[in-house]
Design an enzyme around this catalytic site. Sequence first.
Site, PDB file in Angstrom:
ATOM      1  N   LYS A  41       0.840  -1.212   0.000  1.00 29.45           N
ATOM      2  CA  LYS A  41       0.000   0.000   0.000  1.00 29.45           C
ATOM      3  C   LYS A  41       0.870   1.255   0.000  1.00 29.45           C
ATOM      4  CE  LYS A  41      -1.795   1.681   4.020  1.00 29.45           C
ATOM      5  NZ  LYS A  41      -1.534   3.109   4.218  1.00 29.45           N
ATOM      6  N   ASN A  42       1.854   1.274   0.900  1.00 23.11           N
ATOM      7  CA  ASN A  42       2.640   2.499   1.060  1.00 23.11           C
ATOM      8  C   ASN A  42       3.599   2.755  -0.095  1.00 23.11           C
ATOM      9  OD1 ASN A  42       1.278   2.942   3.386  1.00 23.11           O
ATOM     10  ND2 ASN A  42       2.953   2.431   4.778  1.00 23.11           N
ATOM     11  N   ARG A 111      -4.819  11.049   4.232  1.00 22.45           N
ATOM     12  CA  ARG A 111      -3.785  12.070   4.376  1.00 22.45           C
ATOM     13  C   ARG A 111      -2.735  12.002   3.265  1.00 22.45           C
ATOM     14  NH1 ARG A 111      -3.052  14.869   8.568  1.00 22.45           N
ATOM     15  NH2 ARG A 111      -0.845  14.982   8.080  1.00 22.45           N
ATOM     16  N   CYS A 135      -6.027  13.594  12.324  1.00 21.41           N
ATOM     17  CA  CYS A 135      -5.754  12.176  12.130  1.00 21.41           C
ATOM     18  C   CYS A 135      -5.804  11.519  13.494  1.00 21.41           C
ATOM     19  CB  CYS A 135      -4.374  12.022  11.512  1.00 21.41           C
ATOM     20  SG  CYS A 135      -3.841  10.325  11.392  1.00 21.41           S
ATOM     21  N   ARG A 140       0.252  14.813  12.890  1.00 15.93           N
ATOM     22  CA  ARG A 140       0.805  14.606  11.554  1.00 15.93           C
ATOM     23  C   ARG A 140       0.910  15.895  10.724  1.00 15.93           C
ATOM     24  NH1 ARG A 140      -1.404   8.831   9.417  1.00 15.93           N
ATOM     25  NH2 ARG A 140       0.564   8.780   8.338  1.00 15.93           N
ATOM     26  N   ASP A 324       4.069   0.997  12.299  1.00 13.83           N
ATOM     27  CA  ASP A 324       2.951   0.280  11.672  1.00 13.83           C
ATOM     28  C   ASP A 324       2.844  -1.174  12.117  1.00 13.83           C
ATOM     29  OD1 ASP A 324       2.057   2.485  10.360  1.00 13.83           O
ATOM     30  OD2 ASP A 324       2.805   1.937   8.392  1.00 13.83           O
ATOM     31  N   ILE A 346       7.003   7.587  17.145  1.00 11.23           N
ATOM     32  CA  ILE A 346       6.701   8.244  15.860  1.00 11.23           C
ATOM     33  C   ILE A 346       5.417   9.067  15.948  1.00 11.23           C
ATOM     34  CG2 ILE A 346       6.315   7.895  13.373  1.00 11.23           C
ATOM     35  CD1 ILE A 346       9.109   7.036  14.223  1.00 11.23           C
ATOM     36  N   ARG A 421      -8.542  -0.363   4.381  1.00 13.96           N
ATOM     37  CA  ARG A 421      -7.555   0.614   3.886  1.00 13.96           C
ATOM     38  C   ARG A 421      -6.221  -0.073   3.595  1.00 13.96           C
ATOM     39  NH1 ARG A 421      -6.184   4.404   7.971  1.00 13.96           N
ATOM     40  NH2 ARG A 421      -4.639   4.775   6.371  1.00 13.96           N
TER      41      ARG A 421
HETATM   42  C1  UD1 Z   1       4.221   7.052   6.508  1.00 15.93           C
HETATM   43  C2  UD1 Z   1       3.399   5.812   6.261  1.00 15.93           C
HETATM   44  C3  UD1 Z   1       2.736   5.368   7.548  1.00 15.93           C
HETATM   45  C4  UD1 Z   1       3.761   5.193   8.636  1.00 15.93           C
HETATM   46  C5  UD1 Z   1       4.626   6.454   8.762  1.00 15.93           C
HETATM   47  C6  UD1 Z   1       5.777   6.314   9.749  1.00 15.93           C
HETATM   48  C7  UD1 Z   1       2.573   5.936   3.997  1.00 15.93           C
HETATM   49  C8  UD1 Z   1       1.406   6.149   3.113  1.00 15.93           C
HETATM   50  N1  UD1 Z   1       2.360   6.111   5.284  1.00 15.93           N
HETATM   51  O1  UD1 Z   1       3.351   8.085   6.921  1.00 15.93           O
HETATM   52  O2  UD1 Z   1       2.103   4.129   7.287  1.00 15.93           O
HETATM   53  O3  UD1 Z   1       3.088   4.997   9.856  1.00 15.93           O
HETATM   54  O4  UD1 Z   1       5.195   6.776   7.495  1.00 15.93           O
HETATM   55  O5  UD1 Z   1       6.642   5.316   9.340  1.00 15.93           O
HETATM   56  O6  UD1 Z   1       3.666   5.588   3.565  1.00 15.93           O
HETATM   57  N2  UD1 Z   1       6.294  14.928  10.645  1.00 15.93           N
HETATM   58  C9  UD1 Z   1       6.422  16.274  10.919  1.00 15.93           C
HETATM   59  N3  UD1 Z   1       6.332  17.160   9.870  1.00 15.93           N
HETATM   60  C10 UD1 Z   1       6.131  16.753   8.591  1.00 15.93           C
HETATM   61  C11 UD1 Z   1       5.998  15.384   8.326  1.00 15.93           C
HETATM   62  C12 UD1 Z   1       6.073  14.487   9.383  1.00 15.93           C
HETATM   63  O7  UD1 Z   1       6.598  16.684  12.049  1.00 15.93           O
HETATM   64  O8  UD1 Z   1       6.064  17.606   7.683  1.00 15.93           O
HETATM   65  C13 UD1 Z   1       6.356  13.952  11.761  1.00 15.93           C
HETATM   66  C14 UD1 Z   1       4.991  13.316  12.049  1.00 15.93           C
HETATM   67  O9  UD1 Z   1       4.224  14.086  12.910  1.00 15.93           O
HETATM   68  C15 UD1 Z   1       5.385  12.001  12.665  1.00 15.93           C
HETATM   69  C16 UD1 Z   1       6.659  11.642  11.929  1.00 15.93           C
HETATM   70  O10 UD1 Z   1       7.153  12.855  11.369  1.00 15.93           O
HETATM   71  O11 UD1 Z   1       5.681  12.151  14.034  1.00 15.93           O
HETATM   72  C17 UD1 Z   1       6.465  10.558  10.876  1.00 15.93           C
HETATM   73  O12 UD1 Z   1       5.740  11.057   9.837  1.00 15.93           O
HETATM   74  P1  UD1 Z   1       5.995  10.588   8.324  1.00 15.93           P
HETATM   75  O13 UD1 Z   1       7.216   9.748   8.251  1.00 15.93           O
HETATM   76  O14 UD1 Z   1       5.900  11.794   7.463  1.00 15.93           O
HETATM   77  O15 UD1 Z   1       4.767   9.647   8.132  1.00 15.93           O
HETATM   78  P2  UD1 Z   1       3.806   9.596   6.892  1.00 15.93           P
HETATM   79  O16 UD1 Z   1       4.588   9.844   5.634  1.00 15.93           O
HETATM   80  O17 UD1 Z   1       2.601  10.433   7.156  1.00 15.93           O
END
Ligand code: UD1
Length: 445
Positions: A41-42, A111, A135, A140, A324, A346, A421
């Site tokens: 999926k990811n 998202r 979320c 996030r 995850d 995380i 999902r």
């Molecule tokens: C992706 C995965 C999700 C997984 C997550 C962490 C997909 C579709 N989703 O989500 O399944 O749980 O990685 O491995 O691939 N953060 C910030 N600012 C930002 C972006 C992120 O502070 O601009 C923080 C978030 O709040 C969180 C952490 O970074 O604490 C991880 O987020 P991120 O790695 O971006 O996760 P996703 O890409 O949303």
Amino acid sequence: MPEADISLQSWLQIGQGIGMESLKIVGGRALRGQIEIGGSKNATLPILAVSLLCPETLLLRNVPKLSDVSSMLHLVRHLGCTLQVEGKQLLLNTATITTEDAPYDIVRKMRTSILVLGPLLGRFGKARVSLPGGCAIGTRPIDLHLKGFRQMGAEISLEQGYISAVVPGRRLQGAEIELEFASVGATQNLMMAAVLADGVTCITRSAREPEIAQLADCLNSMGADVRGAGSTRIEIHGVQQLHEATYAIEVDRIQSGSYAMMVAASGGQAFLGGMNLEHLGQAREVLTHAGVEMTQYPDGVEVRAATLCPIDVVTAPYPGFPTDLQAQLMVLLSLADGRSTICEKIFENRFMHVPELQRMGADIQLEGDCAIINATPADERTHLGGAAVMATDLRASFCLIMLGLVAEGVTLVQRLYHLDRGYEDITTKLLALGADVKRGKVDAF
Ligand code: UD1
């Protein structure tokens, strides 16, 4: 309706209208048999957004039939992408884009929709994408995405719940971007934007998840020049344009780990077709230490339960133990004899499954961002009993099913739409493994 249209409709309808379904589980059977793990999926979600970067056709193989994939298809379709379906193959063509505007109604459902921002900015120099909104598992934010786009020359404003972004002169400029945190989404979004930028973009402290490397492979097969994906420094040399390509999505590592833990928790033995231990990172060692025996064969992994052992685990970006798989590990450790801890680093609110697991008799205490799990041997266990429980997010749903399969009596997991999902055909897979499960509306049971 022609056959091709019917199969497209079946993709677009995944997860629609079945929000009230539940899964009834009668616990106590060890899972045995063989299942195939589907595409990731990811990896699929950003790669669907990649189609927006190129006016030629992108053919994707091994695409999982999931409601998140359906949501992303609705979004790229809204933007003008044409879709054709052949089995598990999707053909995407964005020769014509009709709008650069991703509306709230579509974005709020998922998202990851934010990942259309990078490709739209990269190809057209402008985009308007709704802010994704709240979320369940945490705030996030997307500040790292926006900061990177600004460094590449985009002018960004937030108005009425939308991100409006425009690039003066249309083409983004290569930049040195150091992420404050190895965000998966920010790395992917910036990487996609940089592919068509002028000059070289370097993303440091980039996320290293296998899905990042897959995204780079897909982009490179379309003529992009992305180097170092999978490491903490990715270098993207901008090119003038991309061309048509075919790309096969790899097997989902999170589903693989989830089913491995489910089989082990049930005390069974099964073959997980397509699973690749190389993609598990440190989760491979963690699972092995916890008592999940895994043997790699060319076409998949044989999983069997050894004696389950308590361990202490902290979630971390790849190759660390993935957030995850945290909820699923908690159930496994609820069956290991002794005291384990899991710290979630995380997302700040990813323990919503704990009260539901407690209702089924699991001994788990929360202390800040750590969960303390106390388990006793099966013959001394006070009681793990089935209950009606509420799924709160995707991975939490799976962990409730895991415990339901082990607990005595009947468990009813409600709000199953979360599960659709990220877990393709889960009822069929559970039945193939010999579980006593039934899916449907509560009043039909
Ligand atoms: C992706 C995965 C999700 C997984 C997550 C962490 C997909 C579709 N989703 O989500 O399944 O749980 O990685 O491995 O691939 N953060 C910030 N600012 C930002 C972006 C992120 O502070 O601009 C923080 C978030 O709040 C969180 C952490 O970074 O604490 C991880 O987020 P991120 O790695 O971006 O996760 P996703 O890409 O949303």
